[in-house]
Design a protein around this motif. Structure first.
Motif, short mmCIF file in Angstrom:
data_model
loop_
_atom_site.label_atom_id
_atom_site.label_comp_id
_atom_site.label_asym_id
_atom_site.label_seq_id
_atom_site.Cartn_x
_atom_site.Cartn_y
_atom_site.Cartn_z
N ILE A 81 41.55 25.17 36.52
CA ILE A 81 40.41 25.13 37.64
C ILE A 81 41.28 24.82 39.10
N LEU A 82 42.16 23.80 39.02
CA LEU A 82 42.81 23.70 40.25
C LEU A 82 43.47 24.64 40.88
N PHE A 83 44.36 25.56 40.01
CA PHE A 83 45.00 26.45 40.63
C PHE A 83 44.15 27.63 41.14
N GLY A 84 42.89 27.80 40.13
CA GLY A 84 42.06 28.75 40.59
C GLY A 84 41.22 28.93 41.89
N VAL A 85 41.65 27.84 42.67
CA VAL A 85 41.17 27.67 44.03
C VAL A 85 42.01 28.84 44.78
N SER B 243 42.64 34.89 30.93
CA SER B 243 42.54 36.20 31.67
C SER B 243 41.13 36.88 31.56
N GLY B 244 40.24 36.20 30.56
CA GLY B 244 39.02 37.10 30.66
C GLY B 244 37.93 36.06 30.95
N SER B 245 38.41 34.87 31.73
CA SER B 245 37.35 33.94 32.27
C SER B 245 36.31 34.38 33.28
N PRO B 246 35.05 33.94 32.93
CA PRO B 246 34.06 34.18 34.00
C PRO B 246 34.08 33.46 35.24
N LEU B 247 35.27 32.45 35.39
CA LEU B 247 35.27 31.57 36.36
C LEU B 247 36.17 32.08 37.39
N HIS B 248 36.93 33.28 37.35
CA HIS B 248 37.81 33.68 38.26
C HIS B 248 37.05 33.96 39.73
N ARG B 249 37.62 33.45 40.63
CA ARG B 249 37.02 33.66 42.13
C ARG B 249 37.39 34.66 42.77
N PHE B 250 38.20 35.54 42.44
CA PHE B 250 38.80 36.60 43.41
C PHE B 250 38.69 37.88 42.62
N LYS B 251 37.87 37.97 41.61
CA LYS B 251 37.84 39.47 40.57
C LYS B 251 37.56 40.56 41.70
N LYS B 252 36.34 40.43 42.56
CA LYS B 252 35.62 41.47 43.21
C LYS B 252 36.68 41.86 44.40
N PRO B 253 37.15 42.92 44.49
CA PRO B 253 37.83 43.19 45.88
C PRO B 253 37.28 43.08 46.93
N GLY B 254 38.02 42.47 48.10
CA GLY B 254 36.90 42.27 49.26
C GLY B 254 36.04 41.10 49.08
N SER B 255 36.04 40.19 48.29
CA SER B 255 35.20 38.98 47.81
C SER B 255 35.66 38.23 49.11
N LYS B 256 34.32 37.45 49.64
CA LYS B 256 34.51 36.39 50.67
C LYS B 256 35.20 35.33 50.44
N ASN B 257 35.57 35.07 48.97
CA ASN B 257 36.30 33.95 48.66
C ASN B 257 37.70 33.87 49.28
N PHE B 258 38.22 35.25 49.64
CA PHE B 258 39.54 35.29 50.21
C PHE B 258 39.72 34.88 51.38
N GLN B 259 38.42 34.88 52.00
CA GLN B 259 38.77 34.22 53.53
C GLN B 259 38.23 32.54 53.60
N ASN B 260 38.06 32.00 52.42
CA ASN B 260 37.73 30.74 52.19
C ASN B 260 38.71 30.01 51.51
N ILE B 261 39.99 30.19 51.70
CA ILE B 261 41.10 29.33 50.99
C ILE B 261 41.80 28.52 51.96
N PHE B 262 41.55 27.18 51.56
CA PHE B 262 41.80 26.05 52.60
C PHE B 262 42.77 25.16 51.53
#
Length: 509
Positions: free
Chosen positions: A334-338, A409-428
């Motif tokens: 969970i932590l490194f998944g940020v 590797s198959g987790s549904p909790l991955h934040r960056f699966k979708k290319p161009g996901s908004k999550n890429f811009q919200n990494i702090f």
């Protein structure tokens, strides 16, 4: 209070916002001592006892002082390549008004703190001109005596010691290897410049010359070995020849970016953390790695060891100094998944304070390392470095593992699966304020505050976003608490088919 009353603090004292620094080299400036405290909070006063090689630093809060002592207990700070030692003082505050040289000290404090809070004024008159940095968070770096190739990864590794590196662009101009590097905060840039300017990356070569850039931010179009935006993992790699936009090219007169002078050297990366390295040894800041040293293969004239990928390109992280009683593969996931999509986690069977975390790619590994190295987790300051392993092995069938290795590797909790996901811009970076999202309409603020306080967290402030009540900010007691809360409550089931999403916020309430 006269300086005679500042007797050396003999016994270990309880926490105090005044810290006693020992073995300070006599030539060290006020600014360099203040810079030991700045990563942890505002420095409110300083007393230098140069004849005794000692200093006292007063922090704005006891919490900042505790964080600082805890951090430097595990990573001895260095000033001018000499180790210095920090402990609590038995003074509760510094009364220095009537002492000589306090004008100079106050000017240094004002200058450093003003830059840190981003409101530098031209009227400040520090007697030490090196204390008057430019506003820019962007540094221009020239590497002289380039006997060995210096890669973007090497620069990232060195400069991450002083704060979060957001972007790097490397290029060759006037036959010199140069780089532009952007920090999250101008103060980080100031400290990197003060400490690193004139230092050698390797023994007797690759000298850093650093100045502030006229640019205040960089526009990176491609993520590859010449340029990198660590906040945008979705950028294309281009054709290896990133171009700057015309406005930036004009700013420093570069005829576009020419490729690195060492065509075949992309596979060369310095080995990290050899204790015998006499190369660059800098004061440890959050994010610090060991000193760099030249691999013997390079000295023997082979720039890359064939068949071995450089560590800089590995996606596996070694996490050490974990609390073995509290850690779990799921918590690390969970932590490194940020900062990227974690594929596998292995807590080492015989050394449970160490773990391997495999990210989806090397960029995500660098990002997680730069943000999480030096943070506190379960009461310990954790170390994060690139591992020499290229993958995390799963246990063989029937092998005893106690559930210490997990494949995500198959987790549904991955934040960056979708290319161009908004999550890429919200990494702090980790912060005491958390961003909450995916909140169902029926949930009131009291319910969310209760969720955090009943889990044992101190809620200092809370507010829903005005335009969108699906999102909110919650401020907890400390960064360490927020890290723990994110691990515990990310993906918490709020009912109505809504699972709470938790991230670190760049805003405060």
């Amino acid at each position: 209070m006269s300086s005679k009353t500042y007797k050396r603090d003999r016994s270990p004292c309880g926490p105090s916002r005044v810290l006693h620094v020992r073995k300070v080299p006599i030539e060290v400036s006020e600014a360099e001592v203040i810079s030991l405290g700045i990563p942890f909070g505002k420095v409110t006063n300083l007393l230098m006892l140069k004849g005794k090689n000692q200093a006292f630093i007063e922090m704005a809060s006891e919490e900042a002082a505790i964080t600082m002592v805890n951090y430097y207990t595990t990573a001895t700070p260095h000033v001018r390549n000499q180790p210095v030692y920090i402990q609590y003082s038995n003074h509760r505050e510094l009364k220095t008004d009537n002492l000589p040289n306090q004008g100079r000290t106050q000017a240094a404090l004002q200058a450093v703190n003003a830059v840190h809070s981003g409101n530098m004024t031209h009227s400040a008159s520090a007697s030490d001109s090196s204390m008057m940095p430019g506003q820019s968070p962007v540094l221009r770096i020239i590497v002289e005596n380039l006997f060995y190739p210096v890669s973007l990864e090497v620069l990232h590794q060195i400069f991450s010691k002083f704060g979060t590196v957001l972007k790097i662009i490397t290029f060759t101009k006037n036959n010199q290897f140069q780089a532009l590097l952007q920090y999250a905060d101008p103060m980080n840039a100031h400290h990197a410049k003060v400490t690193l300017d004139g230092q050698n990356i390797y023994n007797a070569c690759c000298t850093l010359r650093i100045e502030f850039s006229k640019l205040t931010s960089l526009n990176v179009k491609y993520n590859n070995d010449k340029s990198r935006d660590f906040t945008r993992l979705d950028l294309p790699s281009g054709d290896g020849q990133p171009t700057l936009d015309p406005g930036m090219t004009a700013a420093f007169g570069a005829p576009g970016i020419i490729s690195s002078p060492y065509a075949g050297a992309a596979g060369f990366a310095p080995a990290v953390g050899f204790p015998q390295a006499a190369g660059l040894s800098m004061q440890a800041m959050p994010g610090a790695l060991g000193p760099l040293t030249i691999p013997t293969s390079a000295v023997a004239g082979r720039m890359a060891i064939h068949g071995m990928a450089p560590t800089a390109l590995h996606s596996v992280l070694l996490v050490s100094n974990l609390n073995p009683d509290s850690i779990s593969p799921h918590g690390l996931f969970i932590l490194f998944g940020v900062y990227g999509d974690v594929q596998r986690v292995k807590i080492l069977f015989n050394k449970k304070e160490n773990a391997l975390v495999q990210m989806a790619d090397a960029t995500q590994a660098q990002l997680a390392m730069s943000h999480l190295n030096g943070q506190r987790l379960h009461g310990r300051v954790i170390r994060v470095t690139i591992s020499k392993h290229q993958t995390v092995q799963l246990p063989r069938e029937g092998q005893e593992d106690q559930g210490l290795t997990k494949d995500f590797s198959g987790s549904p909790l991955h934040r960056f699966k979708k290319p161009g996901s908004k999550n890429f811009q919200n990494i702090f970076p980790p912060s005491a304020t958390l961003h909450l999202s995916n909140i169902p309409p029926s949930i009131a603020d009291d319910m969310l505050k209760d969720l955090f306080s009943s889990a044992g967290y101190k809620v200092k402030a809370f507010k829903f976003f005005q335009k969108d009540r699906k999102m909110a900010l919650i401020q907890l007691g400390s960064v360490e608490e927020a890290i723990q809360a994110l691990i515990d409550l990310h993906n918490h089931d709020l009912g109505e088919n809504h699972h709470l999403r938790v991230s670190f916020s760049k805003s405060t309430i």
